[in-house]
Motif scaffolding. Structure first.
Motif, mmCIF file in Angstrom:
data_model
loop_
_atom_site.group_PDB
_atom_site.id
_atom_site.type_symbol
_atom_site.label_atom_id
_atom_site.label_comp_id
_atom_site.label_asym_id
_atom_site.label_seq_id
_atom_site.Cartn_x
_atom_site.Cartn_y
_atom_site.Cartn_z
ATOM 1 N N LYS A 175 -3.836 -3.049 19.672
ATOM 2 C CA LYS A 175 -4.748 -2.407 20.549
ATOM 3 C C LYS A 175 -3.873 -1.639 21.399
ATOM 4 O O LYS A 175 -3.376 -2.192 22.248
ATOM 5 C CB LYS A 175 -5.968 -3.605 21.189
ATOM 6 N N VAL A 176 -4.030 -0.230 21.543
ATOM 7 C CA VAL A 176 -3.379 0.419 22.417
ATOM 8 C C VAL A 176 -3.798 0.515 23.780
ATOM 9 O O VAL A 176 -3.173 0.467 24.830
ATOM 10 C CB VAL A 176 -2.958 1.853 21.980
ATOM 11 N N GLY A 177 -4.982 0.470 23.922
ATOM 12 C CA GLY A 177 -5.634 0.438 25.279
ATOM 13 C C GLY A 177 -5.874 1.607 25.937
ATOM 14 O O GLY A 177 -4.937 2.686 25.975
ATOM 15 N N LYS A 178 -6.966 1.516 26.876
ATOM 16 C CA LYS A 178 -7.189 2.971 27.627
ATOM 17 C C LYS A 178 -6.108 3.355 28.792
ATOM 18 O O LYS A 178 -5.832 4.393 29.115
ATOM 19 C CB LYS A 178 -8.535 2.900 28.251
ATOM 20 N N ASP A 179 -5.829 2.279 29.310
ATOM 21 C CA ASP A 179 -4.687 2.471 30.370
ATOM 22 C C ASP A 179 -3.160 2.360 29.852
ATOM 23 O O ASP A 179 -2.552 1.536 30.783
ATOM 24 C CB ASP A 179 -5.012 1.272 31.682
ATOM 25 N N HIS A 180 -2.866 3.075 28.842
ATOM 26 C CA HIS A 180 -1.556 2.799 28.110
ATOM 27 C C HIS A 180 -0.396 3.284 29.058
ATOM 28 O O HIS A 180 0.734 3.042 28.854
ATOM 29 C CB HIS A 180 -1.579 3.324 26.913
ATOM 30 N N GLY A 181 -0.848 4.622 29.766
ATOM 31 C CA GLY A 181 0.308 5.262 30.600
ATOM 32 C C GLY A 181 1.136 5.951 29.791
ATOM 33 O O GLY A 181 2.271 6.077 30.382
ATOM 34 N N SER A 182 0.999 6.399 28.672
ATOM 35 C CA SER A 182 2.056 6.983 27.933
ATOM 36 C C SER A 182 1.429 8.315 27.214
ATOM 37 O O SER A 182 0.340 8.452 26.809
ATOM 38 C CB SER A 182 2.566 6.070 26.519
ATOM 39 N N GLN A 183 2.405 9.216 26.992
ATOM 40 C CA GLN A 183 2.050 10.598 26.480
ATOM 41 C C GLN A 183 1.799 10.422 24.868
ATOM 42 O O GLN A 183 1.538 11.213 24.553
ATOM 43 C CB GLN A 183 3.202 11.559 26.816
ATOM 44 N N VAL A 184 2.253 9.336 24.231
ATOM 45 C CA VAL A 184 1.924 9.170 22.878
ATOM 46 C C VAL A 184 0.528 9.011 22.254
ATOM 47 O O VAL A 184 0.173 9.149 21.249
ATOM 48 C CB VAL A 184 2.970 8.311 22.191
ATOM 49 N N ALA A 185 -0.207 8.542 23.367
ATOM 50 C CA ALA A 185 -1.541 8.328 23.226
ATOM 51 C C ALA A 185 -2.498 9.004 23.842
ATOM 52 O O ALA A 185 -2.114 9.442 24.872
ATOM 53 C CB ALA A 185 -1.810 6.601 23.380
ATOM 54 N N GLY A 186 -3.667 8.981 23.203
ATOM 55 C CA GLY A 186 -4.719 10.050 23.872
ATOM 56 C C GLY A 186 -5.790 9.247 24.995
ATOM 57 O O GLY A 186 -5.679 7.945 24.946
ATOM 58 N N ARG A 187 -6.692 9.944 25.062
ATOM 59 C CA ARG A 187 -7.634 9.229 26.258
ATOM 60 C C ARG A 187 -8.707 8.536 25.417
ATOM 61 O O ARG A 187 -9.345 7.908 26.259
ATOM 62 C CB ARG A 187 -8.427 10.447 26.906
ATOM 63 N N TYR A 188 -8.710 8.606 24.151
ATOM 64 C CA TYR A 188 -9.709 7.793 23.433
ATOM 65 C C TYR A 188 -9.208 6.540 22.767
ATOM 66 O O TYR A 188 -9.832 5.918 21.909
ATOM 67 C CB TYR A 188 -10.301 8.629 22.236
ATOM 68 N N ALA A 189 -8.185 5.930 23.467
ATOM 69 C CA ALA A 189 -7.675 4.526 22.840
ATOM 70 C C ALA A 189 -8.652 3.436 23.342
ATOM 71 O O ALA A 189 -9.787 3.510 24.222
ATOM 72 C CB ALA A 189 -6.399 4.342 23.501
#
Length: 225
Positions: A175-189
């Motif tokens: 589970k990547v999570g919404k507050d991942h703080g990374s550019q590799v994941a988008g806003r819909y985690a």
């Protein structure tokens, strides 16, 4: 699912995630790539159902998790598809890649690293494609198992070349999570990041990958990786 930043993914459809790759050409302009946790292929009629769905969606490369087939192999399923698979001695876990016969003659390498990781290389133009299908250990697995999985994955990633288009896809049980703080994941985690999600994000950052299914708004059940 993961893919290189340069890939041009379209919003996914059934069965799980479908990516249309523009610029990777064969006799048809696009190669449609998808991944699906099928839960099992060790059941009468299950493979036929998967092929029917792949044909309906015009999928050229379908990575499957939890095949539950034993051993490693490659065989022609029908006039449209070939199946490449990697498994263990028992009917557990297992991964496979279903490839349309219009591009199966482009296969130049097959690496069944384990019952959790399978690589297939396609010599297509303008750039070769490397497809890596995975099935990561579940939450009940030990830390040693997940570490071994990522160590094996690192080894397989080194089999790709700088000019390859790489698709790393499958069920990462993370589970990547919404507050991942990374550019590799988008806003819909989805939800809050767990430890497996943190490992996935770090892996993607090291290899310049993006977590594609976090960049599109879709039903929550499609946001698990």
């Amino acid at each position: 699912a993961l893919s290189l930043r340069q890939a041009d993914p379209h919003p996914p459809r059934q069965p799980d995630r479908v990516l249309r790759i523009r610029g990777v050409k064969t006799r048809r302009n696009n190669i449609n790539v998808a991944t699906w946790n099928v839960r099992t292929l060790y059941k009468i009629g299950q493979l036929a159902s998967v092929i029917k769905e792949a044909r309906r969606l015009q999928i050229d490369v379908l990575g499957v998790s939890e095949t539950r087939w034993t051993g490693n192999g490659r065989y022609r399923v029908d006039e449209n598809y070939e199946m490449i698979f990697a498994g263990k001695d028992t009917h557990e876990q297992g991964v496979g890649i279903l490839i349309h016969t219009r591009i199966s003659d482009k296969i130049s390498a097959i690496i069944p690293k384990s019952e959790r990781i399978l690589l297939v290389r396609l010599e297509v133009k303008p750039k070769p494609m490397v497809i890596i299908q995975v099935y990561a250990p579940t939450a009940e697995s030990s830390t040693a198992e997940i570490n071994n999985f990522y160590n094996d994955l690192e080894e397989v990633m080194r089999c790709s070349k700088n000019n390859d288009v790489v698709f790393l896809m499958g069920d990462f049980n993370a589970k990547v999570g919404k507050d991942h703080g990374s550019q590799v994941a988008g806003r819909y985690a989805l939800g809050e990041q767990n430890e497996r999600g943190e490992m996935l994000v770090e892996f993607a950052e090291r290899h310049d990958l993006v977590i594609c299914n976090t960049w599109f708004k879709q039903h929550e059940r499609r946001l698990y990786t």
